[in-house]
Design a protein around this motif. Structure first.
Motif, PDB file in Angstrom:
ATOM      1  N   UNK A 100      -1.123   0.500  -3.589  1.00 42.32           N
ATOM      2  CA  UNK A 100       0.486  -0.019  -2.817  1.00 42.32           C
ATOM      3  C   UNK A 100       0.439  -0.511  -1.966  1.00 42.32           C
ATOM      4  N   UNK A 101      -0.657  -0.393  -1.234  1.00 43.69           N
ATOM      5  CA  UNK A 101      -0.126  -1.213   0.465  1.00 43.69           C
ATOM      6  C   UNK A 101      -0.607  -2.964   0.123  1.00 43.69           C
ATOM      7  N   UNK A 102      -1.717  -2.724  -0.084  1.00 42.60           N
ATOM      8  CA  UNK A 102      -1.970  -4.423  -0.557  1.00 42.60           C
ATOM      9  C   UNK A 102      -0.506  -5.139  -1.606  1.00 42.60           C
ATOM     10  N   UNK A 103      -0.094  -4.758  -2.498  1.00 42.97           N
ATOM     11  CA  UNK A 103       1.105  -4.449  -3.439  1.00 42.97           C
ATOM     12  C   UNK A 103       2.374  -4.793  -2.568  1.00 42.97           C
ATOM     13  N   UNK A 104       2.298  -4.177  -1.850  1.00 45.48           N
ATOM     14  CA  UNK A 104       3.811  -4.593  -0.400  1.00 45.48           C
ATOM     15  C   UNK A 104       3.789  -5.868   0.590  1.00 45.48           C
ATOM     16  N   UNK A 105       2.222  -5.957   1.176  1.00 48.64           N
ATOM     17  CA  UNK A 105       1.618  -6.837   1.274  1.00 48.64           C
ATOM     18  C   UNK A 105       2.078  -8.372   0.456  1.00 48.64           C
ATOM     19  N   UNK A 106       1.966  -7.925  -0.331  1.00 44.94           N
ATOM     20  CA  UNK A 106       1.990  -9.650  -1.174  1.00 44.94           C
ATOM     21  C   UNK A 106       3.694  -9.503  -1.822  1.00 44.94           C
ATOM     22  N   UNK A 107       3.858  -8.385  -2.096  1.00 44.45           N
ATOM     23  CA  UNK A 107       6.011  -8.323  -1.942  1.00 44.45           C
ATOM     24  C   UNK A 107       6.503  -9.194  -0.963  1.00 44.45           C
ATOM     25  N   UNK A 108       6.317  -8.776   0.323  1.00 40.83           N
ATOM     26  CA  UNK A 108       6.187  -8.911   1.327  1.00 40.83           C
ATOM     27  C   UNK A 108       6.813 -11.354   2.081  1.00 40.83           C
ATOM     28  N   UNK A 109       5.340 -10.718   1.524  1.00 42.02           N
ATOM     29  CA  UNK A 109       5.118 -12.401   1.706  1.00 42.02           C
ATOM     30  C   UNK A 109       5.659 -13.863   1.046  1.00 42.02           C
ATOM     31  N   UNK A 133      16.089 -11.751  -5.370  1.00 49.25           N
ATOM     32  CA  UNK A 133      14.278 -11.816  -4.821  1.00 49.25           C
ATOM     33  C   UNK A 133      13.723 -10.423  -3.877  1.00 49.25           C
ATOM     34  N   UNK A 134      14.735 -10.015  -3.898  1.00 48.30           N
ATOM     35  CA  UNK A 134      14.467  -8.082  -3.401  1.00 48.30           C
ATOM     36  C   UNK A 134      13.843  -7.380  -3.567  1.00 48.30           C
ATOM     37  N   UNK A 135      13.837  -7.479  -5.582  1.00 52.35           N
ATOM     38  CA  UNK A 135      14.117  -6.754  -6.572  1.00 52.35           C
ATOM     39  C   UNK A 135      12.790  -5.683  -6.952  1.00 52.35           C
ATOM     40  N   UNK A 136      11.852  -6.419  -6.271  1.00 51.19           N
ATOM     41  CA  UNK A 136      10.428  -6.344  -6.209  1.00 51.19           C
ATOM     42  C   UNK A 136      10.415  -5.568  -5.433  1.00 51.19           C
ATOM     43  N   UNK A 137      10.960  -5.890  -4.390  1.00 46.48           N
ATOM     44  CA  UNK A 137      10.403  -4.173  -3.092  1.00 46.48           C
ATOM     45  C   UNK A 137      11.660  -3.616  -3.471  1.00 46.48           C
ATOM     46  N   UNK A 138      12.617  -3.697  -4.267  1.00 45.04           N
ATOM     47  CA  UNK A 138      13.252  -2.280  -4.621  1.00 45.04           C
ATOM     48  C   UNK A 138      12.073  -1.787  -5.539  1.00 45.04           C
ATOM     49  N   UNK A 139      11.892  -2.344  -6.443  1.00 43.50           N
ATOM     50  CA  UNK A 139      11.556  -2.067  -7.717  1.00 43.50           C
ATOM     51  C   UNK A 139      10.138  -1.060  -6.700  1.00 43.50           C
ATOM     52  N   UNK A 140       9.711  -1.862  -5.900  1.00 45.87           N
ATOM     53  CA  UNK A 140       8.016  -1.280  -5.616  1.00 45.87           C
ATOM     54  C   UNK A 140       8.373   0.895  -4.918  1.00 45.87           C
TER      55      UNK A 140
END
Lengths: 324, 324
Positions: free
Chosen positions: A42-51, A308-315
Motif C-alpha cells: 500500500x505504501x508504494x501505491x500511495x507514493x505513486x498516487x501522490x506523485x 483527480x483525488x478519486x484514486x487516493x480516496x479509493x485507496x
C-alpha cells in the motif's frame, strides 16, 4: 490518472522486474524471500498516487516506490525478530526460517538497500526528499521503542497509544505520500494536507486492525483473532475499556491481562464479554470515523481538481473498509 | 593543512559539541553510550584529511565525519550482538548492558542517524556522495556475512579471507577518504588512487590486528591476546599456517581449532608454537609491508603537492606501526 487497481498492478510489475539477489547468498536470500509476494504494498501505491496527483510521471518514482516498500519490509523483519513472531503473510519469519543473526544482518542490508533505491533517481530536491525518508525511518524506530516500552507499563494512556501508532504506523503512509508529492514538486501547503491525510488514514487503519483482531472473522481478516488479548497487548480497545470500566471490571481486566494460559479461549471470551458490556466496539468505530472524516477533509483541502483525488480516496476506503 | 593530532582534536570537538539524546530515552541512550569516548575515530579523521588534501574546508565535512563514525559504531554494535562479544573499549557492549532487542533497535536507529548527518550539508554532488556511502555500507554487511559463513567452513582460502577483510574493514577506510575527497570535488583519477590507498592500509591494518592478537603485548595492544586462537577464528595467521604445515602439523592445528577448552592457555601456547616453527609472523610482516608499500605508492600517485600528503602518511603509519 491511474486507478487504484492499475497502480497496484504497476507496483507489482516493478517488483517482478527487480532482482534482489547478490553475494553472499546468505545475506541476500532472506531479502528476496521477504520481498516476494509481499502483501498489499500500500505504501508504494500511495507514493505513486501522490506523485500522479501533482502531475508526476509515475515511472520517475519507480525506485522511490521500491525503496519505501523495501524499508517497510525491513522494519517488519526486525520487528518480527524482536517480537518473536513466528509467521508473516503465511510464511515462517526470517529468524525462524534461518536464525537470529541472519535476521539482524539481512535486515540491516535491507535498510541500506532502501537507500540504494532512493539514490537511483536524480532530483533537484533530492536532499529534501531523502530527509523526509530519513525522518520517517527514525520515527518508526521511535514508535517500535514506545511499543516495546508499553509492554512493561500498566499506566499507558490513550493519548500515548495514539502517539505510538502515529510513529509506528501512520508516519510511513504520510511519508510515502509526501515523498511522491515532492518528486512532482508539489506546493508546500498541499504537501502538508497530503501528509495529514496519510496520518489520519494510518491511525484509522491501526484502530481498525485492533478492532479486527478482537472481533474480526478469521477468514476475511486473514489472521487469527484474539491474539492481542492472548498476548496482553494494550491496544486502543483495552485502554478504552480500562477508562470506562467499573472498579470490578477493571480488576478483572487487569488480572486477565497479566495471565498467559496455555489455552486462551476462555480468557479471550471473558475479555470480549467485558468489551461488549462497555460498548468498546462502538467507541472504536466512532473514533475511526472521526479520523477518516478528518483525513478526507485534508484531502479535500488540496488544491487539485476534485476528480483527480478519486484514486487516493479509493485507496483510503479500501484500507479502512475491511469487514468486522 | 592540519596535522593528524589537530584533526583528531577537531573530530573530538565535533563529537563533544553534538548531542545524541532524544525520546524515547530507551532508544537514544544506547546510541549516546556507544558514541561516547569512542576509540580512535580514525575514519572521520581520514575523511577530514582527504577533504583538506583537495582544498576543502573541513568545516564543510563536519557532519559527514560524524555520519561515517556513527555508521561505523552501528556496525560494531550489531556485530558485537551477533558475535556475542561482551566488552568493547573496556565497557559492556549494548546487548549486555541492556538486552538483545535494545541492541537491534538502537543499532537500526544509529544506521538511520548516520544518514541524517550525511543529509545535513547540501552539495552539488550529493547523490554521488551518498551512493558512495551506501555502497560502502552494503559491502560491510557482505563482509560480516562472509565472516559468519567462514565460522562453519574448514576450506577458507587466503584469497577469500583477504576479500572478507577488504569488505568488512578496508572499504570503510577507502570510503571515508573517497567521501572526503568528493566533498572537495577532487578529480576522479585522484579519488581512485586515494580509495586504493585506503583499501591497502585497511588490509594491512587488519593483518596487523591478527598479528597483535597472537603475539601482542596485552598492555600496549589494549586487548587480551590469544583470543582469536581461543575462539577458533580463521585469521590470516591460521590460514597461512595451514598452507605451510606438514600433514602432522596440519592435523594438530585442525584438531586444536575444533576444541573449546575452559582454560585455553595450553591451546594458545601449542598453536603459537606451530606458528613459530612455520615462521608465520615473518610471512604476515612481509605481507603487511607489501600492502603498506602499495598503499603509499597510491598516495604518491595523487596529483597534489607531496608535502600536503604528510598528514595522510602519518595517519597511515600510526595505524600500522603498533608494537608487536
Amino acid at each position: 490518472m491511474h486507478t487504484f487497481q492499475q497502480l497496484a498492478e504497476t507496483v507489482k510489475n516493478y517488483f517482478n522486474q527487480e532482482s534482489f539477489t547478490g553475494t553472499p547468498n546468505q545475506l541476500y536470500e532472506p531479502i528476496a524471500y521477504t520481498l516476494a509476494d509481499g502483501g498489499k504494498r500500500i505504501r508504494p501505491i500511495l507514493l505513486l498516487a501522490a506523485n500522479e496527483l501533482f502531475g508526476g510521471n509515475i515511472e520517475s518514482v519507480r525506485y522511490a516506490a521500491i525503496g519505501i516498500e523495501t524499508f517497510h519490509n525491513f522494519t517488519l523483519l526486525h520487528d518480527d525478530l524482536m517480537d518473536r513472531s513466528p509467521v508473516r503473510r503465511g510464511k515462517p519469519t526470517v529468524y525462524r526460517k534461518w536464525n537470529d543473526n541472519t535476521a539482524i544482518l539481512s535486515g540491516d542490508a535491507m535498510n541500506i538497500l532502501a537507500w540504494r533505491y532512493f539514490l537511483r533517481t536524480p532530483h533537484d530536491n533530492l536532499q529534501r526528499i531523502l530527509q523526509t525518508f530519513e525522518k520517517t525511518s527514525m520515527e518508526i524506530c521511535e514508535g517500535q521503542q514506545y511499543d516495546m516500552n508499553f509492554e512493561s507499563r500498566d499506566d499507558v494512556t490513550i493519548d500515548e497509544y495514539m502517539e505510538m501508532i502515529r510513529l509506528k504506523t501512520a508516519v510511513l503512509l504520510g511519508g510515502a505520500l509526501q515523498i511522491g508529492a515532492l518528486y512532482a514538486n508539489a506546493p508546500d501547503n498541499d504537501i502538508k494536507h497530503l501528509y495529514n491525510f496519510g496520518i489520519g488514514i494510518g491511525l484509522a487503519f491501526q484502530l481498525r486492525d485492533d478492532l479486527l483482531d478482537a472481533f474480526g472473522n478469521t477468514a476475511t481478516f486473514g489472521k487469527q483473532t484474539g491474539t492481542d488479548i492472548r498476548d496482553n497487548k494494550k491496544t486502543y480497545l483495552f485502554l478504552r475499556a480500562i477508562e470506562k470500566a467499573s472498579p470490578e471490571q477493571r480488576q478483572i481486566l487487569m488480572h486477565l491481562f497479566s495471565t498467559n494460559p496455555e489455552n486462551a479461549d476462555n480468557k479471550i471470551k471473558e475479555v470480549l464479554n467485558i468489551y461488549s458490556q462497555l460498548e468498546i466496539r462502538n467507541d472504536v468505530e466512532t473514533r475511526i470515523n472521526e479520523l477518516t472524516n478528518q483525513a478526507m477533509h485534508e484531502l479535500d483541502s488540496i488544491s487539485r481538481p476534485d476528480e483527480q483525488k478519486n484514486t487516493l480516496r479509493t485507496i483510503a476506503l479500501s484500507l479502512l473498509d475491511r469487514n468486522v
